[in-house]
Design an enzyme around this catalytic site. Structure first.
Site, PDB file in Angstrom:
ATOM      1  N   GLU A  47       8.926 -22.621  11.247  1.00 37.04           N
ATOM      2  CA  GLU A  47       8.060 -23.739  10.851  1.00 37.04           C
ATOM      3  C   GLU A  47       6.614 -23.440  11.256  1.00 37.04           C
ATOM      4  OE1 GLU A  47      10.136 -27.216  12.558  1.00 37.04           O
ATOM      5  OE2 GLU A  47       8.590 -27.198  14.110  1.00 37.04           O
TER       6      GLU A  47
ATOM      7  N   LYS B 228      12.687 -39.305   9.504  1.00 37.12           N
ATOM      8  CA  LYS B 228      12.715 -38.212   8.522  1.00 37.12           C
ATOM      9  C   LYS B 228      13.436 -38.757   7.298  1.00 37.12           C
ATOM     10  CE  LYS B 228      13.121 -34.470  11.935  1.00 37.12           C
ATOM     11  NZ  LYS B 228      14.130 -33.771  12.784  1.00 37.12           N
TER      12      LYS B 228
HETATM   13  C1  2PG Z   1      13.051 -31.482  14.584  1.00 36.25           C
HETATM   14  C2  2PG Z   1      12.836 -30.813  13.241  1.00 36.25           C
HETATM   15  C3  2PG Z   1      11.421 -30.534  12.837  1.00 36.25           C
HETATM   16  P1  2PG Z   1      14.734 -29.715  11.857  1.00 36.25           P
HETATM   17  O1  2PG Z   1      14.022 -31.207  15.295  1.00 36.25           O
HETATM   18  O2  2PG Z   1      12.312 -32.391  14.928  1.00 36.25           O
HETATM   19  O3  2PG Z   1      10.778 -29.606  13.613  1.00 36.25           O
HETATM   20  O4  2PG Z   1      13.673 -29.728  13.084  1.00 36.25           O
HETATM   21  O5  2PG Z   1      14.002 -30.047  10.628  1.00 36.25           O
HETATM   22  O6  2PG Z   1      15.301 -28.328  11.872  1.00 36.25           O
HETATM   23  O7  2PG Z   1      15.774 -30.749  12.175  1.00 36.25           O
HETATM   24 MG    MG Z   2      13.497 -33.100  16.678  1.00 41.20          MG
END
Ligand code: 2PG
Ligand code: MG
Length: 391
Positions: free
Chosen positions: A185, A316
């Site tokens: 990322e 998210k």
């Molecule tokens: C997190 C995310 C973003 P992932 O853990 O906060 O960095 O990771 O999208 O892999 O869940």
């Molecule tokens: Mg996280």
């Protein structure tokens, strides 16, 4: 608005993995994907991305969508037939098309009552040095993200975070005496252990203060469910096994010692009580945030609030898919005084919808690095909104 043209296809995300792109009346949206995913996240696809793509391409949805709340008709139509990634991309493209058809910006459609002169912008919270599941260095810090944030002016904040990133790279390069690579990322990779990276973050904070007269705050995503094995927190760098109580003490000590303002997923995703102990111990001096703990799931957010487990929450959209649910989660969180952080995923696309969501629904932070086209798409959308409002 009638959905006259609806189609989907498979594209690759920033990690080179398959994801879905949806087009509605010529407006496009695509979905990101996580790697350190929470156990309670909704499934991204019903039976794989190709299945969902075929479903969208065969959709015969005839009702009109004329406002945000009408997404309910669409959700009833697709009920249980597509996954959360597909739902997010579909709803985001429908809303973009609707906004366009009404001559509005997406953020205006999402929140018709917003006062654009006064509404605050989110602070950009950027992963600067990375470890954990996102690292492909053999030796790496056990914590997943070492984050920074400054103010809530998107233009200035982008510049500060970019500057801090370059400065962090120089500090690491001088200490490690080698070229510093990026992780998936775009955070900087290191072989250092957690505390050594926190020392680097402290130096970074001082350098930025001395050179730019700007204060940056330091945050962490521990992503501890990734190394919670058989009831213990199994650290590899250096090797140690911590009990739950020891983990709470360790994190609380670090918060104090390094003046950390934000800690995400400090405890395992099942341990609401552990989060509550940490929150109590740190007396509100730090944002104790849930991500894998809450997974943008209304029921889990209700439990977290009832148990006083957190004072901040990661949102998210593709963890749940439905933007109606995302809105409810944010409203509930805000009503209960939680700080809201809308976040990118580690696998990203150039979709910029979360910029509009964050502004329209008053998120306190947007979590995204400021490096790479996929992440900049979100940051630049905020800057575009800022400029269009003359702010
Ligand atoms: C997190 C995310 C973003 P992932 O853990 O906060 O960095 O990771 O999208 O892999 O869940
Ligand atoms: Mg996280």
């Amino acid at each position: 608005m009638k959905l006259k043209e609806v189609s989907a296809r498979v594209i690759k995300d920033s990690r080179g993995e398959k994801t879905i792109l949806v087009s509605v009346n010529g407006c496009l949206s695509s979905s990101p994907s996580g790697k350190s995913t929470g156990k309670y996240e909704a499934k991204p696809y019903r039976h794989g991305v190709e299945h969902d793509v075929a479903f969208i391409n065969n959709m015969r949805f005839s009702r009109e969508i004329n406002k945000f709340e009408d997404l309910e008709f669409l959700e009833n139509y697709v009920a249980k037939q597509i996954g959360a990634n597909t739902m997010f991309a579909l709803e985001a493209s429908v809303l973009k098309a609707l906004a366009k058809s009404q001559g509005k910006e997406l953020w205006q459609l999402l929140n018709p009552a917003i006062n654009p002169k006064k509404a605050k912008f989110p602070r950009i919270l950027s992963n600067t040095i990375g470890g954990g599941a996102h690292s492909n260095n053999i030796r790496h810090p056990d914590f997943q993200e070492f984050l920074i944030t400054s103010n809530n002016n998107p233009t200035k904040s982008k510049e500060i975070n970019e500057n801090a990133y370059c400065q962090a790279k120089t500090i690491l390069k001088n200490l490690e005496q080698k070229e510093i690579e990026k992780n998936d990322e775009n955070a900087l990779q290191t072989s250092f252990e957690n505390e050594k990276v926190l020392e680097v973050m402290k130096d970074l904070q001082e350098d930025i203060h001395d050179e730019k007269s700007v204060h940056i705050d330091i945050g962490l995503d521990v992503a501890s469910s990734q190394f919670f094995i058989n009831g213990k927190y199994g650290y590899k760098n250096p090797k140690k096994n911590l009990t739950r109580e020891q983990q709470i003490d360790y994190i609380a000590e670090l918060i104090k010692k390094y003046n950390i303002f934000y800690v995400e997923d400090a405890l395992d995703e099942e341990d609401f009580e552990g989060f509550a102990e940490l929150l109590k111990k740190t007396k509100g001096e730090c944002l104790i945030c849930g991500d894998d703990l809450t997974t943008t799931n209304l029921e889990r957010v209700k439990i977290a609030i009832k148990k006083k487990a957190i004072n901040a929450i990661i949102v998210k959209p593709n963890q749940i898919g439905s933007l109606l649910e995302v809105k409810k989660v944010i409203e509930l969180a805000k009503k209960n005084g939680l700080f809201v952080i809308i976040s990118h995923r580690s696998g990203e696309t150039i979709d910029n919808t979360i910029g509009d969501l964050a502004f329209a629904w008053g998120a306190d932070f947007i979590k995204t690095p400021v490096i790479g086209v996929e992440r900049l798409a979100k940051v630049d959308r905020l800057i575009e909104i800022e400029k269009s409002l003359g702010r």
